[in-house]
Scaffold this active site. Structure first.
Site, mmCIF file in Angstrom:
data_model
loop_
_atom_site.group_PDB
_atom_site.id
_atom_site.type_symbol
_atom_site.label_atom_id
_atom_site.label_comp_id
_atom_site.label_asym_id
_atom_site.label_seq_id
_atom_site.Cartn_x
_atom_site.Cartn_y
_atom_site.Cartn_z
ATOM 1 N N HIS A 356 0.800 -1.231 0.000
ATOM 2 C CA HIS A 356 0.000 0.000 0.000
ATOM 3 C C HIS A 356 0.830 1.278 0.000
ATOM 4 C CE1 HIS A 356 -3.927 -1.906 0.943
ATOM 5 N NE2 HIS A 356 -3.164 -2.797 1.552
ATOM 6 N N LYS A 537 -8.549 13.782 4.031
ATOM 7 C CA LYS A 537 -7.607 12.659 4.058
ATOM 8 C C LYS A 537 -6.594 12.951 5.147
ATOM 9 C CE LYS A 537 -6.692 13.756 -0.325
ATOM 10 N NZ LYS A 537 -6.820 12.480 -1.006
ATOM 11 N N ARG A 538 -5.724 11.971 5.488
ATOM 12 C CA ARG A 538 -4.676 12.241 6.455
ATOM 13 C C ARG A 538 -3.840 13.441 5.994
ATOM 14 N NH1 ARG A 538 -3.953 8.553 10.874
ATOM 15 N NH2 ARG A 538 -1.958 9.567 11.248
ATOM 16 N N LYS A 543 0.548 14.598 0.292
ATOM 17 C CA LYS A 543 -0.836 14.836 -0.143
ATOM 18 C C LYS A 543 -1.073 16.319 -0.451
ATOM 19 C CE LYS A 543 -2.566 10.878 2.574
ATOM 20 N NZ LYS A 543 -3.248 9.951 1.639
ATOM 21 N N THR A 645 -8.719 6.235 -2.122
ATOM 22 C CA THR A 645 -10.065 5.667 -2.205
ATOM 23 C C THR A 645 -11.084 6.782 -1.974
ATOM 24 O OG1 THR A 645 -9.730 4.973 0.089
ATOM 25 C CG2 THR A 645 -9.584 3.269 -1.602
ATOM 26 N N LYS A 649 -14.780 7.774 -3.748
ATOM 27 C CA LYS A 649 -16.033 8.095 -3.040
ATOM 28 C C LYS A 649 -16.603 9.415 -3.545
ATOM 29 C CE LYS A 649 -14.055 5.593 0.751
ATOM 30 N NZ LYS A 649 -13.124 5.640 1.889
#
Ligand code: 26W
Length: 800
Positions: A356, A537-538, A543, A645, A649
């Site tokens: 992952h 998200k985290r 990111k 993911t 969504k």
């Protein structure tokens, strides 16, 4: 919408079920029952309906001796259970009607359920979606994890800074779990290894008991249910009263102390591998208890362990349970007398490994010293596996291997012990081959395969977005929930203005209720007519929440400079937690909150721009925000996000993506069409080339006046007047240590945001693009993903 309401369950009948449980299980009279009491009674009434399909599924699996899948994961980010279970069993509406007869409100009750937050982020939530899909598909499977007493910490903001509080999901009764005190295994640690008469025995000098708790996982339409088995640690020996009486108080409680710590807390770090002894013990605790349970179950009805792979498939969710290889070999050789080489073949035929992450700091490595002292027998077996592999592949380069530089590399161990290794998006799988395991890939061509992630449509569309779900069912009929490809049937309707209006109306209604919630959660009023721009998200440098907030500052600056310009009103919504020890991520949180305070109070800006950051982002907050989003921010530095993911969504719920060519964004764009996706930024290869240029950030900054202005404002302390130098570190990093290429992608990102504005001004055009996103996202169902795992990794089939 409930095509499959169990015929036997009427509203009246279910109402008496609830009342019966309220009296006889909860012990409360309706006149004095609290929301908590009602939730318990409702949960028990629902649970009763799950038991029959659960028993039936388990019995059939035994009777037909069907192959079972074992999904091993240190994380299961389940969230709330009640409503999801009610929907899957077909009783959501019946339950709501029964409660309403009793003067109670289903939503209000469901909203009191705490999240089961036994995970950090993507990896844990994926495990939860996969459990639901395996149940939906009738794939006999067990999830195995740890029943942490404290899940992921609760986040609060104090003066804009994150503070972490202990999370306490078990302080209330958990009605969907069953304690299994009879199912317990001893887990050893430390000690030494003795070989006498050709037999090797590990004599641990510490041990705890792993005791099972089971949760049924009910699939869509209630046709199948599997088990999620979570281990809780207990002292292996009783409290030593003799020692206590001699005054040796700490020693008397030693066994209890270790046991209490092992399943006490989830490690809140999904970014760096810390090499902590307790974490290694947790990983072994999960793995050993699970393998002992798997072999016990197999040997209940079989005697030949050589045939194990025909009945057992074991999936390792990342390397966290990678001790499964050595532990299985240990049990097969030391306990069951099988030869090492044969044990290795049996283990490999059972095991699969999902990777992952490529981030080097997240790859697990343990010092041989720690491994050798905590798990001396496993250390021997690991060296033997490495040796055996080298002998079988004499051309293996000298720098490749499991044990190198006094460290055990868990990725290499998991790879060598698995018959299949998979990445989680097409791009990620390519990078796993090219960058992570190029030599092992060459030695084992075909072992690495791709299984692009997916999400559970029941939770992430049907439950989270009832308005859109109703529109979909009205338009294409029932039954899309487990045939998500059928969403493509919406396409012809999208040409119809009436449908587009209805689609836009559902989105707007979601935004109205989310705006109400935002006001309650943060005190800030936002307009549902503004574009809802969401990054949830985290918090992590890769990111690039920083890129988003810098662009927000630039937009604020523009609005102030040109107040009468034609600006599209926006609400920038952030949600996410930072690992407690990740200072840079926590600084980004502080910055977003500081910027929010200034912008939200600026009368010159008003409704044109708002910045919202509700604390404590979790699964249930995602369920609120996803259906209300217009724009989905998926802006990681290319090559860094394995899949994502959340991206799926949001797009499934009719948000358009602004994103880089990273992770599953690539495939999402292919599916929804490039004209319905706002692409920007460097590719993974370009990112590597860019980093090789000296002063790449300086060059980018000097060519963007907007970025210079933003950095100048930060440097002057515009958002931190009480401490003007607060963001000097941030500014300095963008100029001089911009590994994640925030500066280099800034201009392209701003341009793409300009395209977003342009598209949003055309309301009907936007509705068309949004609806096309929904219609074309069927591929990203976790059912499709699980079918892929079943066929290409587990070699198993459905029992339905
Ligand atoms: C050892 C510390 C640690 C713990 C967890 C390191 C790394 C992790 C996980 C592998 C991080 C994670 O959650 N990865 C995410 O997995 C998702 C499901 O496949 C992907 O969608 C995300 O892109 C990936 O970041």
């Amino acid at each position: 919408m409930n095509a499959f309401v169990p015929a036997s369950v009427t509203t009246d009948g279910f109402r008496s079920d609830i009342l019966r449980h309220l009296s006889y299980t909860v012990g409360k009279d309706a006149a004095h029952a609290s929301l908590y009491d009602w939730r318990m009674a409702l949960s028990y009434a629902l649970r009763d309906r799950i038991i029959t399909p659960w028993f039936q599924a388990t019995r059939r699996t035994w009777a037909e001796d069907h192959k079972r899948v074992y999904y091993l994961s240190m994380e299961f980010l389940i969230g709330r259970i009640l409503e999801d279970a009610a929907i899957n069993i077909g009783l959501r509406e019946v339950a709501a009607a029964a409660l309403s007869d009793l003067g109670q409100d289903f939503d209000l009750i469901a909203d009191t359920e705490p999240d089961a937050a036994l995970g950090n982020g993507g990896l844990g939530r994926l495990a939860a979606c996969y459990m639901e899909s395996m149940a939906t598909l009738g794939c006999p499977a067990y999830g195995y994890g740890i029943r942490y007493e404290h899940g992921l910490f609760r986040q609060e903001f104090e003066h804009g800074q994150q503070v972490e509080l202990a999370e306490d999901w078990l302080s209330q009764k958990h009605p969907f779990e069953f304690e299994r005190p009879e199912c317990a295994y001893t887990i050893g640690f430390n000690g030494n290894v003795e070989t006498t008469g050709g037999r090797t025995v590990w004599r641990p000098d510490e041990s705890v008991l792993a005791s099972a708790y089971d949760m049924p996982v009910i699939g869509w339409s209630g046709r199948w249910a599997n088990t999620l088995r979570l281990w809780s640690a207990l002292p292996s020996s009783r409290f030593d009263l003799a020692r206590f009486n001699r005054g040796d108080y700490t020693a008397a409680a030693e066994s209890e102390t270790l046991a209490r710590t092992i399943s006490r807390v989830l490690y809140p770090d999904d970014t760096t591998h810390q090499g902590k002894e307790l974490r290694l013990k947790q990983e072994f605790f999960l793995t050993s208890a699970t393998l002992q349970d798997i072999l016990r179950r197999y040997l209940d009805s079989h005697s030949d362990l050589r045939a194990l792979p025909s009945k057992v498939a074991i999936q390792m969710n990342d390397t966290h349970p990678a001790l499964a290889g050595p532990e299985l070999i240990r049990l097969l050789t030391d306990h069951h007398g099988i030869e090492f080489a044969e044990a290795m073949e049996i283990a490999r035929a059972c095991l699969g490994y999902t990777n992952h992450t490529l981030l080097p700091e997240a790859l697990e490595r343990w010092s041989t010293w720690l491994m050798g002292s905590v798990l001396p027998r496993h250390m021997q077996i690991i060296e033997r596996i490495d040796d055996h592999h080298l002998k079988a592949h004499p051309k293996r380069p000298h720098y490749v291997g499991i044990v190198k530089h006094h460290e055990v590399r868990m990725g290499e161990l998991a790879f060598i012990m698995s018959h299949r290794v998979n990445g989680v998006s097409a791009l990620h799988t390519d990078l796993v081959k090219q960058r992570l395991f190029p030599e092992l890939d060459a030695l084992h061509p075909g072992r690495i395969i791709n299984q692009t992630n997916g999400i559970a449509p029941r939770r992430w569309l049907r439950m989270a977005n009832p308005r859109l779900s109703a529109l979909i069912s009205e338009t294409i009929g029932a039954g899309w929930e487990d045939h998500l490809d059928r969403l493509s049937e919406l396409e012809p309707h999208i040409e119809d203005k009436g449908f587009r209006d209805a689609f836009a109306a559902a989105k707007r209604a979601n935004k109205v209720s989310t705006a109400r919630w935002i006001k309650e959660a943060t005190g800030v009023a936002v307009s549902p007519d503004a574009l809802f721009d969401v990054q949830i998200k985290r918090i992590h440098e890769y990111k690039r929440q920083l890129l988003n907030i810098l662009q927000t500052i630039a937009e604020w600056h523009t609005i102030r400079e040109t107040p009468s310009g034609n600006h599209v009103p926006r609400v920038k919504i952030f949600g996410g937690k930072a690992a407690p020890g990740y200072a840079v991520a926590k600084e980004i949180i502080h910055l977003i909150n500081d910027v929010a305070r200034v912008i939200n109070a600026d009368p010159k800006v008003g409704d044109l721009l708002k910045v919202i950051f509700p604390p404590n982002y979790n699964v249930s907050m995602a369920e609120r925000l996803v259906p209300a989003a217009d724009l989905s921010e998926q802006i990681s530095t290319a090559g860094k996000e394995a899949s994502g993911t959340g991206n799926m969504k949001l797009s499934l719920n009719g948000a358009l993506t602004i994103g880089t060519l990273d992770g599953a964004n690539v495939e999402i764009r292919d599916h929804v069409g490039p004209e319905n996706f706002f692409l920007f930024g460097m590719t993974a290869d370009e990112a590597i080339a860019r980093r090789a240029i000296d002063d790449h950030a300086r060059e980018a900054i000097l060519s963007s006046q907007a970025l210079q202005d933003v950095l100048q404002m930060l440097a002057e302390g515009r958002f931190s007047p009480d401490q003007p130098d607060r963001y000097h570190g941030v500014v300095n990093r963008v100029w001089h240590h911009d590994y994640f290429l925030v500066a280099s992608d800034f201009a392209a990102y701003c341009d793409a945001q300009g395209e977003v504005d342009k598209a949003y001004r055309d309301g009907d055009g936007w509705a068309r693009k949004a609806a096309l996103n929904t219609a074309r996202m069927g591929y990203f169902s976790s059912d499709r993903a699980i079918r892929g795992y079943m066929k290409e990794i587990w070699n198993t089939d459905s029992m339905l």
